[in-house]
Motif scaffolding. Structure first.
Motif, short mmCIF file in Angstrom:
data_model
loop_
_atom_site.label_atom_id
_atom_site.label_comp_id
_atom_site.label_asym_id
_atom_site.label_seq_id
_atom_site.Cartn_x
_atom_site.Cartn_y
_atom_site.Cartn_z
N ILE A 1 -4.05 7.31 -5.98
CA ILE A 1 -4.76 6.78 -4.82
C ILE A 1 -4.78 5.25 -4.93
N ASP A 2 -4.48 4.57 -3.82
CA ASP A 2 -4.48 3.10 -3.85
C ASP A 2 -5.82 2.58 -3.33
N GLU A 3 -5.96 1.26 -3.28
CA GLU A 3 -7.23 0.65 -2.89
C GLU A 3 -7.59 0.88 -1.43
N GLU A 4 -6.61 1.27 -0.61
CA GLU A 4 -6.88 1.57 0.80
C GLU A 4 -7.22 3.05 1.02
N GLY A 5 -7.17 3.84 -0.05
CA GLY A 5 -7.50 5.26 0.05
C GLY A 5 -6.32 6.16 0.35
N TYR B 1 6.09 -2.66 -5.25
CA TYR B 1 5.33 -1.87 -6.21
C TYR B 1 3.98 -1.53 -5.60
N VAL B 2 3.30 -0.56 -6.16
CA VAL B 2 1.96 -0.21 -5.74
C VAL B 2 1.03 -0.28 -6.95
N GLU B 3 -0.22 -0.58 -6.69
CA GLU B 3 -1.26 -0.46 -7.70
C GLU B 3 -2.12 0.71 -7.28
N ALA B 4 -2.28 1.67 -8.18
CA ALA B 4 -3.01 2.88 -7.83
C ALA B 4 -3.71 3.44 -9.06
N LYS B 5 -4.73 4.24 -8.81
CA LYS B 5 -5.43 4.95 -9.87
C LYS B 5 -4.94 6.38 -9.90
N VAL B 6 -4.92 6.96 -11.09
CA VAL B 6 -4.53 8.36 -11.24
C VAL B 6 -5.78 9.22 -11.00
N ALA C 1 0.86 -1.18 0.00
CA ALA C 1 0.00 0.00 0.00
C ALA C 1 0.90 1.23 0.00
N ILE C 2 0.38 2.33 -0.50
CA ILE C 2 1.17 3.57 -0.52
C ILE C 2 1.67 3.91 0.87
#
Length: 72
Positions: free
Chosen positions: A49-53, A21-26, A9-10
């Motif tokens: 922003i990642d899946e945890e906010g 690595y991170v998975e995030a939305k722009v 997570a970020i």
């Protein structure tokens, strides 16, 4: 040596950890123009922003813009 990246997570990113690595939305993205070369892009700035906010700002510098390219 088995080098397998770990998803984090970020909020869990630590300085010096290179195998993650991170998975995030722009959320937002904008270009910064180069003050010395009109019309050229100096950097691309993003809010992710990642899946945890968790939210973080990211920069793609001028030297990497052409290498990264536009991913659609």
């Amino acid at each position: 040596m088995n080098w397998k990246p770990t998803k984090r997570a970020i909020g869990d990113i630590k300085c010096g950890i290179c195998n993650s690595y991170v998975e995030a939305k722009v959320m937002d993205m904008w270009k910064i123009e180069d003050n010395t070369n009109t019309g050229e892009i100096y950097s691309i700035e993003m809010i992710l922003i990642d899946e945890e906010g968790c939210v973080i700002q990211a920069t793609i510098g001028k030297c990497l813009i052409k290498k990264v390219g536009r991913q659609n």
